[in-house]
Design a protein around this motif. Structure first.
Motif, PDB file in Angstrom:
ATOM      1  N   ASP A  57      19.330  44.639  35.389  1.00  0.00           N
ATOM      2  CA  ASP A  57      19.911  44.736  36.723  1.00  0.00           C
ATOM      3  C   ASP A  57      19.856  43.433  37.507  1.00  0.00           C
ATOM      4  OD1 ASP A  57      20.590  47.451  36.385  1.00  0.00           O
ATOM      5  OD2 ASP A  57      18.533  48.036  36.822  1.00  0.00           O
ATOM      6  N   THR A  58      19.253  42.398  36.933  1.00  0.00           N
ATOM      7  CA  THR A  58      19.221  41.075  37.556  1.00  0.00           C
ATOM      8  C   THR A  58      20.433  40.273  37.098  1.00  0.00           C
ATOM      9  OG1 THR A  58      16.796  41.097  37.536  1.00  0.00           O
ATOM     10  CG2 THR A  58      17.856  38.965  37.861  1.00  0.00           C
ATOM     11  N   SER A  59      21.112  39.639  38.027  1.00  0.00           N
ATOM     12  CA  SER A  59      22.251  38.782  37.685  1.00  0.00           C
ATOM     13  C   SER A  59      21.829  37.323  37.707  1.00  0.00           C
ATOM     14  CB  SER A  59      23.401  39.025  38.675  1.00  0.00           C
ATOM     15  OG  SER A  59      22.946  38.834  40.010  1.00  0.00           O
ATOM     16  N   GLY A  60      22.724  36.449  37.219  1.00  0.00           N
ATOM     17  CA  GLY A  60      22.490  35.023  37.395  1.00  0.00           C
ATOM     18  C   GLY A  60      22.432  34.185  36.141  1.00  0.00           C
ATOM     19  N   VAL A  61      21.856  32.998  36.294  1.00  0.00           N
ATOM     20  CA  VAL A  61      21.923  31.953  35.265  1.00  0.00           C
ATOM     21  C   VAL A  61      21.050  32.295  34.064  1.00  0.00           C
ATOM     22  CG1 VAL A  61      21.673  29.505  34.773  1.00  0.00           C
ATOM     23  CG2 VAL A  61      22.236  30.241  37.093  1.00  0.00           C
ATOM     24  N   ILE A  62      21.643  32.193  32.878  1.00  0.00           N
ATOM     25  CA  ILE A  62      20.921  32.398  31.630  1.00  0.00           C
ATOM     26  C   ILE A  62      21.497  31.431  30.596  1.00  0.00           C
ATOM     27  CG2 ILE A  62      22.465  34.270  30.908  1.00  0.00           C
ATOM     28  CD1 ILE A  62      20.003  35.658  29.669  1.00  0.00           C
ATOM     29  N   VAL A  63      20.630  30.861  29.755  1.00  0.00           N
ATOM     30  CA  VAL A  63      21.078  29.886  28.762  1.00  0.00           C
ATOM     31  C   VAL A  63      20.902  30.459  27.360  1.00  0.00           C
ATOM     32  CG1 VAL A  63      18.824  28.714  28.654  1.00  0.00           C
ATOM     33  CG2 VAL A  63      20.889  27.475  27.967  1.00  0.00           C
ATOM     34  N   MET A  64      21.864  30.155  26.492  1.00  0.00           N
ATOM     35  CA  MET A  64      21.783  30.537  25.084  1.00  0.00           C
ATOM     36  C   MET A  64      21.972  29.297  24.225  1.00  0.00           C
ATOM     37  SD  MET A  64      23.981  34.118  25.167  1.00  0.00           S
ATOM     38  CE  MET A  64      23.706  34.480  23.424  1.00  0.00           C
ATOM     39  N   ALA A  65      21.300  29.290  23.084  1.00  0.00           N
ATOM     40  CA  ALA A  65      21.412  28.179  22.141  1.00  0.00           C
ATOM     41  C   ALA A  65      22.499  28.473  21.118  1.00  0.00           C
ATOM     42  CB  ALA A  65      20.077  27.952  21.435  1.00  0.00           C
ATOM     43  N   ARG A  66      23.147  27.412  20.645  1.00  0.00           N
ATOM     44  CA  ARG A  66      24.226  27.601  19.667  1.00  0.00           C
ATOM     45  C   ARG A  66      23.822  27.202  18.258  1.00  0.00           C
ATOM     46  NH1 ARG A  66      29.924  25.565  21.580  1.00  0.00           N
ATOM     47  NH2 ARG A  66      30.478  27.082  19.946  1.00  0.00           N
ATOM     48  N   ASP A  67      22.577  26.736  18.084  1.00  0.00           N
ATOM     49  CA  ASP A  67      22.080  26.397  16.753  1.00  0.00           C
ATOM     50  C   ASP A  67      20.568  26.545  16.749  1.00  0.00           C
ATOM     51  OD1 ASP A  67      20.798  23.600  17.291  1.00  0.00           O
ATOM     52  OD2 ASP A  67      22.794  23.467  18.178  1.00  0.00           O
ATOM     53  N   ALA A  68      19.990  26.559  15.546  1.00  0.00           N
ATOM     54  CA  ALA A  68      18.558  26.853  15.407  1.00  0.00           C
ATOM     55  C   ALA A  68      17.675  25.795  16.052  1.00  0.00           C
ATOM     56  CB  ALA A  68      18.204  27.003  13.927  1.00  0.00           C
ATOM     57  N   GLU A  69      18.021  24.529  15.928  1.00  0.00           N
ATOM     58  CA  GLU A  69      17.187  23.475  16.497  1.00  0.00           C
ATOM     59  C   GLU A  69      17.214  23.512  18.021  1.00  0.00           C
ATOM     60  OE1 GLU A  69      14.600  20.299  16.938  1.00  0.00           O
ATOM     61  OE2 GLU A  69      14.980  21.681  15.275  1.00  0.00           O
ATOM     62  N   THR A  70      18.384  23.745  18.596  1.00  0.00           N
ATOM     63  CA  THR A  70      18.466  23.881  20.051  1.00  0.00           C
ATOM     64  C   THR A  70      17.648  25.074  20.523  1.00  0.00           C
ATOM     65  OG1 THR A  70      20.655  22.864  20.110  1.00  0.00           O
ATOM     66  CG2 THR A  70      20.045  24.231  21.987  1.00  0.00           C
ATOM     67  N   HIS A  71      17.714  26.168  19.766  1.00  0.00           N
ATOM     68  CA  HIS A  71      16.930  27.348  20.119  1.00  0.00           C
ATOM     69  C   HIS A  71      15.439  27.018  20.097  1.00  0.00           C
ATOM     70  CE1 HIS A  71      14.993  31.307  19.501  1.00  0.00           C
ATOM     71  NE2 HIS A  71      15.966  31.744  20.269  1.00  0.00           N
ATOM     72  N   ARG A  72      14.993  26.300  19.108  1.00  0.00           N
ATOM     73  CA  ARG A  72      13.577  25.944  19.008  1.00  0.00           C
ATOM     74  C   ARG A  72      13.146  25.070  20.178  1.00  0.00           C
ATOM     75  NH1 ARG A  72      10.213  22.106  17.193  1.00  0.00           N
ATOM     76  NH2 ARG A  72      11.897  20.639  16.752  1.00  0.00           N
ATOM     77  N   GLN A  73      13.975  24.076  20.487  1.00  0.00           N
ATOM     78  CA  GLN A  73      13.633  23.143  21.563  1.00  0.00           C
ATOM     79  C   GLN A  73      13.617  23.840  22.929  1.00  0.00           C
ATOM     80  OE1 GLN A  73      12.796  19.961  21.456  1.00  0.00           O
ATOM     81  NE2 GLN A  73      13.482  19.151  19.489  1.00  0.00           N
ATOM     82  N   LEU A  74      14.630  24.653  23.196  1.00  0.00           N
ATOM     83  CA  LEU A  74      14.685  25.347  24.492  1.00  0.00           C
ATOM     84  C   LEU A  74      13.577  26.389  24.614  1.00  0.00           C
ATOM     85  CD1 LEU A  74      18.534  25.816  24.997  1.00  0.00           C
ATOM     86  CD2 LEU A  74      17.031  24.234  26.201  1.00  0.00           C
TER      87      LEU A  74
END
Length: 209
Positions: A57-74
């Motif tokens: 029920d919360t709106s707003g900014v959310i980030v997703m990674a597009r590859d495994a290394e970006t996911h690990r770093q974020l």
């Protein structure tokens, strides 16, 4: 479910979105809870995966990674609190002080899932800074900066100090649940370090209330 989310930023490594209220960040249990931001975004951007979550029920900014290394770093940035987040909320009652800090340890409420609760003995440390943005007749608009990232942290902390968020179906009394047409909580700003360029990036999604 309709695709009400908006893309705030897109590059080859990550995608930043404005999630609408009422949409799960990731699939829940059961077929009826499969549709979610993660599923819809991955359909349009194959390989995209969640790094963090916002409550349904919360709106707003959310980030997703597009590859495994970006996911690990974020994921590391979120775990080590290297991100900066700010929310806005409208809470019940008039808060007279201009700013303050809530330090109350939290844990799951095992007797009332999916709720969480304050527990001074068994809870994990949780810290929320707040500042008044505006005062209305029977409510107050707050800017919220969580210093920790516990589940339902902002909602439980505000309820615990006697100012539940309007429209909160879990933590507000019934008359305040119906005082708004949604949970009045929005993730307005997120600041991260881009995992490839090293540039500090700030994303803003205007509050819908």
């Amino acid at each position: 479910m309709t695709r009400d989310w908006k893309v705030l930023h897109l590059d080859e490594h990550l995608i930043v979105l404005d999630k609408p209220s009422g949409m799960l960040s990731v699939p829940g249990r059961g077929d009826d809870k499969y549709d979610s931001l993660a599923v819809q975004v991955a359909a349009d951007f194959p390989g995209a995966r969640n790094v963090h979550r916002l409550d349904r029920d919360t709106s707003g900014v959310i980030v997703m990674a597009r590859d495994a290394e970006t996911h690990r770093q974020l994921s590391r940035q979120f775990e080590q609190r290297e991100t900066d987040k700010r929310y806005v909320a409208i809470v019940a009652g008039t808060i007279l002080a201009e700013s303050g800090r809530i330090e109350l340890p939290l844990r799951k409420d095992f007797d009332h899932p999916p709720r969480h609760m304050v527990d001074q003995e068994l809870g994990k440390p949780a810290v929320t800074d707040w500042e008044v943005e505006a005062r209305y007749e029977d409510s107050t608009r707050l800017s919220l900066i969580p210093q920790t990232g516990r589940s339902h942290q902002l909602r439980v902390h505000l309820q615990a100090i006697g100012h539940p968020i309007l429209g909160d179906p879990l933590y507000a009394p019934e008359e305040l649940q119906t005082a708004a047409n949604r949970l009045m909580l929005h993730a307005i700003e997120l600041e991260i370090t881009h995992p490839t360029s090293g540039q500090r990036m700030r994303f803003v999604a205007a509050a819908p209330f």
